[in-house]
Enzyme design. Structure first.
Site, PDB file in Angstrom:
ATOM      1  N   ASP A 135      -9.301  -9.799 -11.324  1.00 25.68           N
ATOM      2  CA  ASP A 135      -9.188 -10.359  -9.974  1.00 25.68           C
ATOM      3  C   ASP A 135      -8.704 -11.815  -9.966  1.00 25.68           C
ATOM      4  O   ASP A 135      -8.266 -12.303  -8.930  1.00 25.68           O
ATOM      5  CB  ASP A 135     -10.541 -10.287  -9.238  1.00 25.68           C
ATOM      6  CG  ASP A 135     -11.086  -8.870  -9.163  1.00 25.68           C
ATOM      7  OD1 ASP A 135     -10.286  -7.927  -9.278  1.00 25.68           O
ATOM      8  OD2 ASP A 135     -12.315  -8.710  -8.995  1.00 25.68           O
ATOM      9  N   ARG A 274       3.371   7.115   2.935  1.00 27.77           N
ATOM     10  CA  ARG A 274       2.547   7.649   1.849  1.00 27.77           C
ATOM     11  C   ARG A 274       1.725   6.503   1.249  1.00 27.77           C
ATOM     12  O   ARG A 274       2.199   5.359   1.197  1.00 27.77           O
ATOM     13  CB  ARG A 274       3.411   8.259   0.745  1.00 27.77           C
ATOM     14  CG  ARG A 274       4.139   9.534   1.176  1.00 27.77           C
ATOM     15  CD  ARG A 274       3.154  10.707   1.322  1.00 27.77           C
ATOM     16  NE  ARG A 274       3.850  11.944   1.607  1.00 27.77           N
ATOM     17  CZ  ARG A 274       4.184  12.377   2.809  1.00 27.77           C
ATOM     18  NH1 ARG A 274       3.870  11.659   3.881  1.00 27.77           N
ATOM     19  NH2 ARG A 274       4.813  13.531   2.965  1.00 27.77           N
TER      20      ARG A 274
HETATM   21  O1  F6P Z   1     -13.818  -6.997 -10.383  1.00 16.17           O
HETATM   22  C1  F6P Z   1     -12.952  -6.063 -10.906  1.00 16.17           C
HETATM   23  C2  F6P Z   1     -12.808  -4.873 -10.003  1.00 16.17           C
HETATM   24  O2  F6P Z   1     -11.922  -3.950 -10.592  1.00 16.17           O
HETATM   25  C3  F6P Z   1     -12.387  -5.186  -8.579  1.00 16.17           C
HETATM   26  O3  F6P Z   1     -11.010  -5.426  -8.464  1.00 16.17           O
HETATM   27  C4  F6P Z   1     -12.869  -3.964  -7.853  1.00 16.17           C
HETATM   28  O4  F6P Z   1     -13.114  -4.234  -6.502  1.00 16.17           O
HETATM   29  C5  F6P Z   1     -14.147  -3.631  -8.578  1.00 16.17           C
HETATM   30  O5  F6P Z   1     -14.064  -4.230  -9.851  1.00 16.17           O
HETATM   31  C6  F6P Z   1     -14.418  -2.169  -8.757  1.00 16.17           C
HETATM   32  O6  F6P Z   1     -15.688  -2.038  -9.292  1.00 16.17           O
HETATM   33  P1  F6P Z   1     -16.251  -0.747 -10.023  1.00 16.17           P
HETATM   34  O7  F6P Z   1     -15.546  -0.605 -11.335  1.00 16.17           O
HETATM   35  O8  F6P Z   1     -17.691  -1.032 -10.177  1.00 16.17           O
HETATM   36  O9  F6P Z   1     -15.931   0.407  -9.130  1.00 16.17           O
END
Ligand code: F6P
Length: 356
Positions: A135, A274
């Site tokens: 992120d 889509r």
């Molecule tokens: O923080 C990394 C991340 O991939 C975010 O981009 C995403 O919102 C979240 O983790 C998803 O979390 P999880 O793997 O717990 O579903």
């Protein structure tokens, strides 16, 4: 010297490369060093699940995605709440640290992880952290490892979408991860020539998006591609309180924001839409060469910090320099995309719409 190591929170591509950087430097620079690897993040530290690492454990992992130690999410807000057996988690972590006679703890993680790392540091443990996340939203560092690799993945998806979007003359929405920030969407979107980029930091107006799409169609463009952050939010929703918005999202009749925007575009423009959601693919696979170099450098500097016995910091990047940043400065803050940033202005100059 005895060093504990753990990876916590969502994984990303360059965790192993970073641990390798720390371990190789320690084995190289310190006569007697023992590394203890905790399983599945803070869980291993709480429940005493660990293994003695050998230097061979860190060989051959530079290009390997995921984490050799495993990881888990242990929310910071639950750290002070006893577990189902009444165990005090913070005390348990301190006890494990003391029982093992650790000199310090190396913690690789994102925002939530840093809050707990700061707590442990305030509780008297010697802690050095490393900024992990696709992120790129950790305060105090210009870049996090994992971000560039995820960017490659997300941009690769949008690249591939171009041909099918063009063949069929469709509008495509690619939903990009990034939690509450738009770094990944912004960079992947620009890198892959997205026509519209929607970020949580710049609330969108659906009519403005539709105008951009209609304009493209008028110019004879057969297709359009939108890179939409999973946290993208409309101007209208941005006015809601956190609680109201959460409730609205809970009751949304779509799996995610991209589908909602897709439906609205179809209704307002009559164009065929889509939606593609690459999801966790963005966190998978090998780290890209940029991340391998970044991780190696961050890892080597973390080891140097440990050797100097200067703890209570995250090793980050500021103005191209690898530097220690005090943990209390990092914990609890989010690094957001600045809507007025040069990169946004430049993208707008090129005709990219941000839906604002
Ligand atoms: O923080 C990394 C991340 O991939 C975010 O981009 C995403 O919102 C979240 O983790 C998803 O979390 P999880 O793997 O717990 O579903």
């Amino acid at each position: 010297m005895k060093v504990g190591m753990l990876t916590s929170g969502g994984d990303c591509q360059s965790l192993n490369a970073t641990m390798r950087g720390v371990a190789k430097t320690l084995y190289n620079e310190v006569k007697n060093v023992e590394i203890i690897g905790f399983r599945d993040g803070y869980k291993g530290l709480i429940y005493g699940q660990y293994q003695k690492m050998e230097s061979s454990d860190f060989s051959g992992i530079l290009t390997e995605g995921g984490t050799i130690l495993g990881t888990s999410r242990q929310p910071f807000k639950e750290m002070r709440i006893p577990d189902e057996n009444g165990l005090d988690k913070v005390k348990a972590m301190k006890d494990t640290y003391k029982k093992l006679k650790l000199d310090c703890l190396v913690i690789l993680g994102g925002n939530g992880t840093h809050k707990t790392a700061n707590l442990l540091s305030q509780e008297g443990l010697n802690v050095v952290t490393l900024p992990k996340t696709i992120d790129n939203d950790i305060w105090g560092t210009d870049i996090t490892f994992g971000f560039q690799s995820a960017c490659d993945m997300a941009a690769g998806v949008i690249d591939s979408i171009h041909t099918t979007a063009s063949s069929h003359g469709r509008v495509f929405i690619v939903e990009v991860m990034g939690h509450k920030t738009g770094w990944l969407t912004l960079h992947a979107g620009i890198a892959s020539g997205a026509d519209v980029i929607l970020l949580p930091e710049i609330p969108y107006d659906i009519d403005s998006i539709c105008d951009a799409l209609k304009n493209r169609a008028k110019q004879g463009k057969r297709f359009s591609i939108l890179a939409v952050a999973e946290g993208a939010i409309s101007k209208e929703d941005a006015k809601l309180s956190k609680k109201e918005y959460k409730e609205k999202v809970k009751n949304r009749p779509y799996p995610s924001v991209a589908y909602e925007i897709g439906k609205e575009i179809e209704e307002k423009t009559g164009q065929e839409v889509r939606v593609t959601v690459p999801g966790h693919m963005q966190r998978g696979g090998s780290p890209c060469p940029y991340d391998r170099v970044l991780s190696s450098r961050l890892g080597a500097c973390a080891a140097q910090q440990i050797i100097k016995k200067e703890y209570g910091c995250m090793i980050g990047v500021r103005d191209n320099e690898i530097v220690p940043v005090p943990l209390e400065e990092v914990a609890g803050k989010l690094k957001l995309v600045e809507p007025g940033a040069a990169i946004i202005k430049e993208a707008k100059l090129m005709g990219i719409s941000f839906g604002d």
